[in-house]
Motif scaffolding. Structure first.
Motif, PDB file in Angstrom:
ATOM      1  N   VAL A 291     -12.159 -24.430  23.528  1.00  0.00           N
ATOM      2  CA  VAL A 291     -11.194 -24.380  24.628  1.00  0.00           C
ATOM      3  C   VAL A 291     -11.926 -24.408  25.963  1.00  0.00           C
ATOM      4  N   ASP A 292     -12.925 -23.540  26.110  1.00  0.00           N
ATOM      5  CA  ASP A 292     -13.662 -23.456  27.367  1.00  0.00           C
ATOM      6  C   ASP A 292     -14.555 -24.674  27.577  1.00  0.00           C
ATOM      7  N   MET A 293     -15.101 -25.225  26.472  1.00  0.00           N
ATOM      8  CA  MET A 293     -15.918 -26.430  26.596  1.00  0.00           C
ATOM      9  C   MET A 293     -15.103 -27.584  27.160  1.00  0.00           C
ATOM     10  N   LEU A 294     -13.907 -27.791  26.614  1.00  0.00           N
ATOM     11  CA  LEU A 294     -13.063 -28.888  27.075  1.00  0.00           C
ATOM     12  C   LEU A 294     -12.582 -28.671  28.510  1.00  0.00           C
ATOM     13  N   GLN A 295     -12.297 -27.436  28.868  1.00  0.00           N
ATOM     14  CA  GLN A 295     -11.894 -27.150  30.234  1.00  0.00           C
ATOM     15  C   GLN A 295     -13.026 -27.416  31.210  1.00  0.00           C
ATOM     16  N   ALA A 296     -14.257 -27.118  30.782  1.00  0.00           N
ATOM     17  CA  ALA A 296     -15.415 -27.414  31.636  1.00  0.00           C
ATOM     18  C   ALA A 296     -15.553 -28.917  31.840  1.00  0.00           C
ATOM     19  N   MET A 297     -15.347 -29.698  30.781  1.00  0.00           N
ATOM     20  CA  MET A 297     -15.427 -31.149  30.892  1.00  0.00           C
ATOM     21  C   MET A 297     -14.304 -31.705  31.758  1.00  0.00           C
ATOM     22  N   ASN A 298     -13.200 -30.984  31.806  1.00  0.00           N
ATOM     23  CA  ASN A 298     -12.032 -31.439  32.561  1.00  0.00           C
ATOM     24  C   ASN A 298     -12.041 -30.999  34.024  1.00  0.00           C
ATOM     25  N   THR A 299     -13.061 -30.239  34.413  1.00  0.00           N
ATOM     26  CA  THR A 299     -13.058 -29.679  35.772  1.00  0.00           C
ATOM     27  C   THR A 299     -14.245 -30.146  36.602  1.00  0.00           C
ATOM     28  N   GLY A 300     -14.622 -31.399  36.435  1.00  0.00           N
ATOM     29  CA  GLY A 300     -15.599 -31.992  37.335  1.00  0.00           C
ATOM     30  C   GLY A 300     -17.045 -31.938  36.919  1.00  0.00           C
ATOM     31  N   HIS A 301     -17.347 -31.491  35.697  1.00  0.00           N
ATOM     32  CA  HIS A 301     -18.740 -31.454  35.248  1.00  0.00           C
ATOM     33  C   HIS A 301     -19.037 -32.720  34.441  1.00  0.00           C
ATOM     34  N   ASP A 302     -19.012 -33.847  35.132  1.00  0.00           N
ATOM     35  CA  ASP A 302     -19.214 -35.136  34.472  1.00  0.00           C
ATOM     36  C   ASP A 302     -20.590 -35.214  33.825  1.00  0.00           C
ATOM     37  N   GLY A 303     -20.630 -35.859  32.683  1.00  0.00           N
ATOM     38  CA  GLY A 303     -21.892 -36.017  31.973  1.00  0.00           C
ATOM     39  C   GLY A 303     -22.209 -34.877  31.040  1.00  0.00           C
ATOM     40  N   SER A 304     -21.226 -34.019  30.795  1.00  0.00           N
ATOM     41  CA  SER A 304     -21.456 -32.914  29.869  1.00  0.00           C
ATOM     42  C   SER A 304     -21.443 -33.438  28.432  1.00  0.00           C
ATOM     43  N   MET A 305     -22.112 -32.695  27.550  1.00  0.00           N
ATOM     44  CA  MET A 305     -22.245 -33.143  26.165  1.00  0.00           C
ATOM     45  C   MET A 305     -22.148 -31.971  25.207  1.00  0.00           C
ATOM     46  N   SER A 306     -21.751 -32.271  23.971  1.00  0.00           N
ATOM     47  CA  SER A 306     -21.685 -31.250  22.939  1.00  0.00           C
ATOM     48  C   SER A 306     -21.727 -31.917  21.573  1.00  0.00           C
ATOM     49  N   THR A 307     -21.791 -31.095  20.524  1.00  0.00           N
ATOM     50  CA  THR A 307     -21.802 -31.614  19.153  1.00  0.00           C
ATOM     51  C   THR A 307     -20.835 -30.808  18.294  1.00  0.00           C
ATOM     52  N   GLY A 308     -20.455 -31.388  17.169  1.00  0.00           N
ATOM     53  CA  GLY A 308     -19.570 -30.699  16.238  1.00  0.00           C
ATOM     54  C   GLY A 308     -19.673 -31.278  14.849  1.00  0.00           C
ATOM     55  N   HIS A 309     -19.206 -30.519  13.888  1.00  0.00           N
ATOM     56  CA  HIS A 309     -19.292 -30.913  12.478  1.00  0.00           C
ATOM     57  C   HIS A 309     -18.017 -31.659  12.082  1.00  0.00           C
ATOM     58  N   GLY A 310     -18.167 -32.941  11.723  1.00  0.00           N
ATOM     59  CA  GLY A 310     -17.029 -33.742  11.281  1.00  0.00           C
ATOM     60  C   GLY A 310     -17.486 -34.887  10.413  1.00  0.00           C
ATOM     61  N   ASN A 311     -16.570 -35.452   9.641  1.00  0.00           N
ATOM     62  CA  ASN A 311     -16.919 -36.525   8.708  1.00  0.00           C
ATOM     63  C   ASN A 311     -16.696 -37.922   9.274  1.00  0.00           C
ATOM     64  N   SER A 312     -16.064 -37.991  10.441  1.00  0.00           N
ATOM     65  CA  SER A 312     -15.840 -39.257  11.141  1.00  0.00           C
ATOM     66  C   SER A 312     -15.358 -38.890  12.533  1.00  0.00           C
ATOM     67  N   ILE A 313     -15.201 -39.888  13.388  1.00  0.00           N
ATOM     68  CA  ILE A 313     -14.710 -39.585  14.736  1.00  0.00           C
ATOM     69  C   ILE A 313     -13.295 -39.025  14.660  1.00  0.00           C
ATOM     70  N   ARG A 314     -12.423 -39.660  13.884  1.00  0.00           N
ATOM     71  CA  ARG A 314     -11.048 -39.148  13.767  1.00  0.00           C
ATOM     72  C   ARG A 314     -11.020 -37.795  13.062  1.00  0.00           C
ATOM     73  N   GLY A 315     -11.906 -37.597  12.098  1.00  0.00           N
ATOM     74  CA  GLY A 315     -11.996 -36.294  11.451  1.00  0.00           C
ATOM     75  C   GLY A 315     -12.446 -35.220  12.431  1.00  0.00           C
ATOM     76  N   MET A 316     -13.362 -35.591  13.341  1.00  0.00           N
ATOM     77  CA  MET A 316     -13.825 -34.651  14.357  1.00  0.00           C
ATOM     78  C   MET A 316     -12.695 -34.302  15.306  1.00  0.00           C
ATOM     79  N   LEU A 317     -11.879 -35.260  15.646  1.00  0.00           N
ATOM     80  CA  LEU A 317     -10.737 -34.992  16.524  1.00  0.00           C
ATOM     81  C   LEU A 317      -9.782 -33.974  15.879  1.00  0.00           C
ATOM     82  N   ASN A 318      -9.556 -34.116  14.593  1.00  0.00           N
ATOM     83  CA  ASN A 318      -8.705 -33.152  13.890  1.00  0.00           C
ATOM     84  C   ASN A 318      -9.318 -31.754  13.906  1.00  0.00           C
ATOM     85  N   ARG A 319     -10.627 -31.682  13.734  1.00  0.00           N
ATOM     86  CA  ARG A 319     -11.297 -30.381  13.759  1.00  0.00           C
ATOM     87  C   ARG A 319     -11.250 -29.760  15.150  1.00  0.00           C
ATOM     88  N   LEU A 320     -11.425 -30.587  16.182  1.00  0.00           N
ATOM     89  CA  LEU A 320     -11.334 -30.065  17.548  1.00  0.00           C
ATOM     90  C   LEU A 320      -9.956 -29.463  17.808  1.00  0.00           C
TER      91      LEU A 320
END
Length: 425
Positions: A291-320
């Motif tokens: 929640v806080d990671m996405l809010q940070a990305m949404n509040t002007g901190h362009d170029g931010s990066m992160s990682t997560g455990h998922g089996n595909s891009i769409r699978g990662m979206l479901n996990r997020l």
């Protein structure tokens, strides 16, 4: 007979001889050298009852096992820890030791004398970082002063335990050129990602266990302007960003034995927003901190990066989505809109059957239409596992243009990137 069989057969006797040798060492003082220790091991062995029943090969193994345990606090793990080719050490009970070396899983012909010896090793690692592990708290997860990440589980919760896992990290950060050389991705794809990082696109890297997410994230950080202020937030510090001086490295802290003192990733992300970051780099997200990671990305901190455990891009979206909903009482539609607005580029990695870690797809997030995410795939692996450009253009070009990469308007991006580098702009 293998080393494992020998140690398994004579384990109690080896432990008793080591106990006697340690008592001798404590009484002998500081004048003892390595040769003295080896001689004492030989004396103790030939004074023991097993000297009459062991064969010559077993004799060598027994004396060597004693000698190694007495000369190093890491015992039989010393050589594995010092081997720069080994990335991970996995001990599944006292008699099964595996390592990952040169992308292959190998079994080591060695063993602990007993579950007790292995548990003492786990307790030693825990004490090095002022952690406590016991029957009430049978799991420890910590980073050693060397940078290695250690996970230990006692046999009270591990049926074939105790279990010890040590992940080693390179002292020098891996470069994208090395990943290209390993065929993890193509040179063209690497050039495109470099431009996206420099232009300030928010990037999320997904993949399965041991797929190389942190290594890939570290390689991407090399393209960040050294004049920027970067804050890294990790569960266990693994990232090495040496080219940036204005950086802050934050690490989570587990609660102590009475449940006090925990510092969560959520707390660190919120704190980082008050540190005037240009970019925030968040290690693997696993729960409500998303929640806080996405809010940070949404509040002007362009170029931010992160990682997560998922089996595909769409699978990662479901996990997020699932992680977000675990930490916030909002509608699913609102969550999806937040994700779509926060993350610009998804990179998915996969570890194949041979241990090779590869980029298998890269997609641009172009929005959420009320029903599903709109993804613009830029690269995908074909049926042979070869990563190829799809021919699709990046749709959100504003930051590329602002950063001087305006000619990257088609699926063939490499040429324009090289032209910009040649111009020195």
């Amino acid at each position: 007979m293998s080393r494992v069989d020998t140690i398994k057969r004579y384990g109690p006797e080896i432990e008793e001889m080591i106990r006697k040798a340690r008592k001798w060492l404590s009484e002998a003082g500081d004048e003892i050298n390595g040769e003295d220790i080896l001689c004492k091991c030989e004396d103790l062995f030939f004074e023991s009852d097993i000297s009459c029943i062991s064969d010559p090969q077993e004799t060598i193994v027994i004396i060597d096992s004693m000698d190694r345990r007495l000369k190093s606090r890491y015992g039989i793990l010393k050589e594995l820890l010092e081997d720069t080719g080994i990335n991970e050490i996995m001990v599944n009970g006292p008699e099964k030791i595996f390592v990952e070396k040169n992308r292959a899983l190998l079994r080591v012909d060695d063993a602990f004398t007993s579950a007790g010896e292995l548990e003492e090793m786990i307790r030693m690692f825990a004490s090095d970082v002022h952690r406590e592990i016991n029957e009430a708290n049978p799991i420890v997860d910590a980073r050693l002063p060397s940078g290695y990440r250690v996970n230990g589980v006692l046999k009270t919760v591990a049926l074939n335990g105790p279990i010890l896992t040590i992940r080693k990290f390179r002292e020098k950060e891996i470069e994208m050129a090395e990943l290209v050389a390993y065929s993890s991705l193509t040179e063209e794809c690497a050039d495109v990602l470099a431009a996206l990082v420099r232009s300030g696109y928010n990037i999320f890297i997904s993949g399965g266990t041991s797929s190389g997410k942190t290594t890939f994230l570290n390689a991407l950080t090399a393209f960040i302007d050294p004049n920027e202020r970067v804050i890294t937030i990790e569960d266990s510090a693994e990232l090495v960003i040496s080219h940036i001086e204005n950086k802050v490295q934050l690490e989570c802290r587990a609660a102590n034995s009475i449940g006090k003192g925990e510092v969560s990733m959520t707390q660190l992300i919120r704190t980082s927003l008050r540190m005037r970051p240009d970019r925030i780099i968040v290690g693997e997200v696993r729960g409500k901190e998303v929640v806080d990671m996405l809010q940070a990305m949404n509040t002007g901190h362009d170029g931010s990066m992160s990682t997560g455990h998922g089996n595909s891009i769409r699978g990662m979206l479901n996990r997020l989505e699932t992680m977000y909903l675990s930490g916030s009482q909002v509608s699913l539609t609102s969550v999806r809109n937040q994700i779509a607005n926060a993350i610009d580029i998804f990179v998915h990695l996969k570890r194949d059957a041979k241990g090779a870690r590869r980029v298998v797809e890269i997609a641009e997030m172009t929005g959420f239409d009320g029903n599903e995410y709109r993804l613009n795939y830029l690269y995908r692996s074909d049926e042979k596992g070869i990563l190829k450009a799809t021919g699709n253009s990046l749709l959100d070009r504003e930051r590329l243009i602002r950063s001087g990469y305006g000619s990257m308007l088609t699926g063939s991006m490499k040429k324009s990137f090289q032209e910009k580098q040649h111009d020195g702009s």
